[in-house]
Design a protein around this motif. Structure first.
Motif, PDB file in Angstrom:
ATOM      1  N   ALA A   1     158.859  81.361  11.341  1.00 13.87           N
ATOM      2  CA  ALA A   1     159.749  80.681  12.365  1.00 13.87           C
ATOM      3  C   ALA A   1     159.140  81.062  13.638  1.00 13.87           C
ATOM      4  CB  ALA A   1     160.961  80.923  11.962  1.00 13.87           C
ATOM      5  N   MET A   2     158.764  82.096  13.878  1.00 13.22           N
ATOM      6  CA  MET A   2     158.256  82.631  15.139  1.00 13.22           C
ATOM      7  C   MET A   2     156.922  81.711  15.515  1.00 13.22           C
ATOM      8  SD  MET A   2     159.176  86.333  14.874  1.00 13.22           S
ATOM      9  CE  MET A   2     160.843  87.275  14.881  1.00 13.22           C
TER      10      MET A   2
ATOM     11  N   GLN B   1     154.384  74.932  18.114  1.00 16.10           N
ATOM     12  CA  GLN B   1     155.090  73.746  18.102  1.00 16.10           C
ATOM     13  C   GLN B   1     156.206  73.499  18.950  1.00 16.10           C
ATOM     14  OE1 GLN B   1     155.353  72.755  13.934  1.00 16.10           O
ATOM     15  NE2 GLN B   1     153.286  72.888  13.580  1.00 16.10           N
ATOM     16  N   GLY B   2     156.873  74.652  18.986  1.00 18.68           N
ATOM     17  CA  GLY B   2     158.383  74.615  19.650  1.00 18.68           C
ATOM     18  C   GLY B   2     158.443  75.229  21.029  1.00 18.68           C
TER      19      GLY B   2
ATOM     20  N   SER C   1     156.610  75.112  28.325  1.00 11.04           N
ATOM     21  CA  SER C   1     156.131  75.219  29.599  1.00 11.04           C
ATOM     22  C   SER C   1     154.608  75.079  29.616  1.00 11.04           C
ATOM     23  CB  SER C   1     156.202  76.835  30.084  1.00 11.04           C
ATOM     24  OG  SER C   1     157.511  77.000  30.150  1.00 11.04           O
ATOM     25  N   ALA C   2     154.026  75.310  28.646  1.00 15.44           N
ATOM     26  CA  ALA C   2     152.492  74.945  28.535  1.00 15.44           C
ATOM     27  C   ALA C   2     152.106  73.414  28.527  1.00 15.44           C
ATOM     28  CB  ALA C   2     151.938  75.220  27.417  1.00 15.44           C
ATOM     29  N   GLU C   3     153.170  72.276  28.107  1.00  9.92           N
ATOM     30  CA  GLU C   3     152.947  70.931  28.194  1.00  9.92           C
ATOM     31  C   GLU C   3     153.446  70.711  29.458  1.00  9.92           C
ATOM     32  OE1 GLU C   3     151.845  67.368  27.162  1.00  9.92           O
ATOM     33  OE2 GLU C   3     151.634  69.377  26.189  1.00  9.92           O
ATOM     34  N   ARG C   4     154.333  71.099  30.243  1.00  7.34           N
ATOM     35  CA  ARG C   4     154.538  70.968  31.538  1.00  7.34           C
ATOM     36  C   ARG C   4     153.457  71.122  32.397  1.00  7.34           C
ATOM     37  NH1 ARG C   4     160.666  73.397  32.599  1.00  7.34           N
ATOM     38  NH2 ARG C   4     161.807  72.016  31.142  1.00  7.34           N
TER      39      ARG C   4
ATOM     40  N   GLU D   1     151.340  84.054  26.457  1.00  5.46           N
ATOM     41  CA  GLU D   1     152.440  84.790  26.991  1.00  5.46           C
ATOM     42  C   GLU D   1     153.720  84.724  26.157  1.00  5.46           C
ATOM     43  OE1 GLU D   1     152.417  87.587  29.244  1.00  5.46           O
ATOM     44  OE2 GLU D   1     150.035  87.036  29.083  1.00  5.46           O
ATOM     45  N   PHE D   2     154.146  83.485  25.841  1.00  9.10           N
ATOM     46  CA  PHE D   2     155.135  83.414  24.837  1.00  9.10           C
ATOM     47  C   PHE D   2     154.848  84.170  23.399  1.00  9.10           C
ATOM     48  CE2 PHE D   2     157.636  81.306  21.789  1.00  9.10           C
ATOM     49  CZ  PHE D   2     158.821  80.989  22.372  1.00  9.10           C
ATOM     50  N   ALA D   3     153.740  83.884  22.929  1.00  8.97           N
ATOM     51  CA  ALA D   3     153.476  84.555  21.615  1.00  8.97           C
ATOM     52  C   ALA D   3     153.303  86.240  22.127  1.00  8.97           C
ATOM     53  CB  ALA D   3     152.151  84.208  21.310  1.00  8.97           C
TER      54      ALA D   3
END
Length: 121
Positions: free
Chosen positions: A16-17, A23-24, A29-32, A75-77
């Motif tokens: 899930a992480m 994909q979640g 932020s990356a897509e923005r 950074e999220f990861a």
């Protein structure tokens, strides 16, 4: 393995992480950044920092935005990796033992596309 098995829950949680990263929420932020608009509804009165971010992204070359987007996703990861490290250090179940080293190692393996081991440890 069933939902009552801690190894099953461990795998489900790690997966899930990984999904969150690839994909979640880890891609929001990356897509923005990729599209060059942080917040299309930002206004100077209520969101001056977001207005500034919109201007910054508009000023960047696409290749620079792409590089920044990768950094934000990484950074999220990294935050998840660090959380798993803390959970393992605190001996919180089911994160007391990984398959390929620490739970954070399993997370990195799964995010890179590795399969779970076929044998339970």
């Amino acid at each position: 393995m069933t939902e009552h098995d801690s190894r099953w829950m461990y795998r489900q949680t790690i997966d899930a992480m990984v999904v969150a990263c690839l994909q979640g929420q880890g891609q929001v932020s990356a897509e923005r950044i990729r599209v060059g608009v942080w917040n299309p509804n930002a206004d100077d009165e209520t969101d001056p920092n977001q207005v500034t971010m919109n201007a910054l992204l508009r000023s960047m070359e696409e290749r620079h935005r792409q590089a920044l987007a990768v950094l934000f996703a990484e950074e999220f990861a990294s935050g998840i990796f660090n959380a798993l490290t803390v959970l393992a250090a605190a001996r919180i179940e089911p994160f007391t033992q990984g398959y390929e080293g620490e739970p954070s190692d399993d997370f990195l393996g799964r995010i890179d596309g590795s399969e779970w081991p076929t044998e339970a440890h």
